[in-house]
Enzyme design. Structure first.
Site, mmCIF file in Angstrom:
data_model
loop_
_atom_site.group_PDB
_atom_site.id
_atom_site.type_symbol
_atom_site.label_atom_id
_atom_site.label_comp_id
_atom_site.label_asym_id
_atom_site.label_seq_id
_atom_site.Cartn_x
_atom_site.Cartn_y
_atom_site.Cartn_z
ATOM 1 C CG ASP A 48 -0.378 -0.049 2.519
ATOM 2 O OD1 ASP A 48 0.855 -0.150 2.613
ATOM 3 O OD2 ASP A 48 -1.127 0.025 3.524
ATOM 4 C CB SER A 49 4.560 1.688 -0.273
ATOM 5 O OG SER A 49 4.719 0.563 -1.108
ATOM 6 C CG ASP A 87 0.613 -4.182 1.968
ATOM 7 O OD1 ASP A 87 0.940 -5.179 2.638
ATOM 8 O OD2 ASP A 87 1.294 -3.142 1.911
ATOM 9 C CE LYS A 116 3.451 -5.894 3.822
ATOM 10 N NZ LYS A 116 2.947 -4.674 4.500
ATOM 11 C CD GLU A 118 0.816 -1.400 7.825
ATOM 12 O OE1 GLU A 118 0.535 -0.562 8.702
ATOM 13 O OE2 GLU A 118 1.227 -1.078 6.689
ATOM 14 C CD GLU A 185 8.110 -0.016 7.237
ATOM 15 O OE1 GLU A 185 7.153 -0.782 6.957
ATOM 16 O OE2 GLU A 185 8.228 1.122 6.747
HETATM 17 O O1 KIV Z 1 3.520 -1.063 1.600
HETATM 18 C C1 KIV Z 1 4.685 -1.449 1.511
HETATM 19 O O2 KIV Z 1 5.371 -1.231 0.516
HETATM 20 C C2 KIV Z 1 5.247 -2.176 2.621
HETATM 21 C C3 KIV Z 1 6.733 -2.330 2.655
HETATM 22 C C4 KIV Z 1 7.362 -1.040 3.007
HETATM 23 C C5 KIV Z 1 7.173 -3.423 3.560
HETATM 24 O O3 KIV Z 1 4.553 -2.608 3.490
#
Ligand code: KIV
Length: 269
Positions: A48-49, A87, A116, A118, A185
């Site tokens: 989600d970056s 994500d 993924k 968080e 992270e």
């Molecule tokens: O969203 C993302 O790119 C991430 C990485 C920074 C691990 O979670």
């Protein structure tokens, strides 16, 4: 060029058991998926970056499940060998376990092989439910960008004893709930190494030192596009010349050989 058959979770586990470092990179589209895959990247994380590097937001909070599904689909169509993680974005798994299951199903339908999410112990019931329903999970601890406001900014996590102990405890909890991978992270390198020692699953670090199961970088950072905003732990793999494919091969080789990251440059102790 590495073996072109799609990697399985069993193979990733076997790589980890054999002591091979896992090279993960974020990816958001089909072309970069193909190039990164050809370069030997093991895992493509549709992070989600993308809210920051593609959409230009200050953080990842505006990203929606629809955005993620679109980019997961793009990446899944471009990859051949690499494992694809999607994500779960902010507020797509926070309300309930049922919401997490529904959101994960959307990403899996678009081509994610793992999702993924968080967060610490509060995510364990969702992790367990997803795993029981055949949706592999990667957990994410340390600096969790979706909680950036609660954490008081982009700060190193686990520096004090209480924070470090909590992190180790939560990592164990998530592995016990069934998480098959953990992204860590922005933590002190020694703490990351302790977590990696304590868990049977691969711990993939970003700003978490070298003594763990693998590394992940944001694609744009690895290609030197973050400029002055690049975090200290980032290396510009374009710096030695050549094209993008060469840079991504250098990234994979540096992760596999342990040459990246250089812990003497890791300021977080
Ligand atoms: O969203 C993302 O790119 C991430 C990485 C920074 C691990 O979670």
């Amino acid at each position: 060029m590495s073996e072109r058959r799609p990697l399985t979770l069993h193979q990733l586990r076997a790589m980890h058991a054999a002591g091979e470092k896992i090279a993960m990179l974020t990816c958001y589209d089909a072309t970069f998926a193909r190039v990164a895959d050809d370069a030997g990247v093991d895992v493509l994380l549709v992070g989600d970056s993308l809210g920051m590097v593609l959409q230009g937001h200050a953080d990842t909070l505006p990203v929606t499940l629809e955005h993620m599904a679109y980019h997961v689909g793009c990446v899944a169509r471009g990859r051949r060998r690499a494992w694809v993680i999607g994500d779960l974005p902010f507020a797509s798994y926070h309300a309930s376990v049922a919401q997490a299951v529904d959101s994960a199903a959307v990403l899996m339908r678009h081509g994610a092989q793992m999702v993924k999410l968080e967060g610490g112990g509060w995510t364990a019931p969702a992790v367990r439910a997803l795993c029981e329903r055949g949706m592999p999970v990667c957990a994410h601890l340390g600096l969790t960008p979706q909680s950036v406001h609660a954490l008081g900014g982009w700060r190193v996590q686990g520096r004090d004893d209480a924070g470090a102990q909590r992190l180790v405890r939560e990592a164990r909890e998530l592995a016990e709930a069934g998480a098959a991978m953990l992204v860590l992270e922005l933590t002190p390198a020694a703490l990351a190494a302790q977590v990696a020692q304590a868990l049977p699953i691969p711990v993939i670090g970003i700003g978490a030192g070298a003594r763990i199961g693998g590394q992940v970088l944001v694609l744009h950072d690895a290609l030197g596009l973050a400029g002055a905003r690049a975090p200290r732990f980032v290396r510009n793999f374009m710096a030695d010349g050549g094209g993008i494919a060469d840079a991504l091969e250098r990234y994979v080789n540096a992760v596999k050989s342990g040459a990246f990251p250089d812990e003497s440059l890791h300021a977080f102790e």
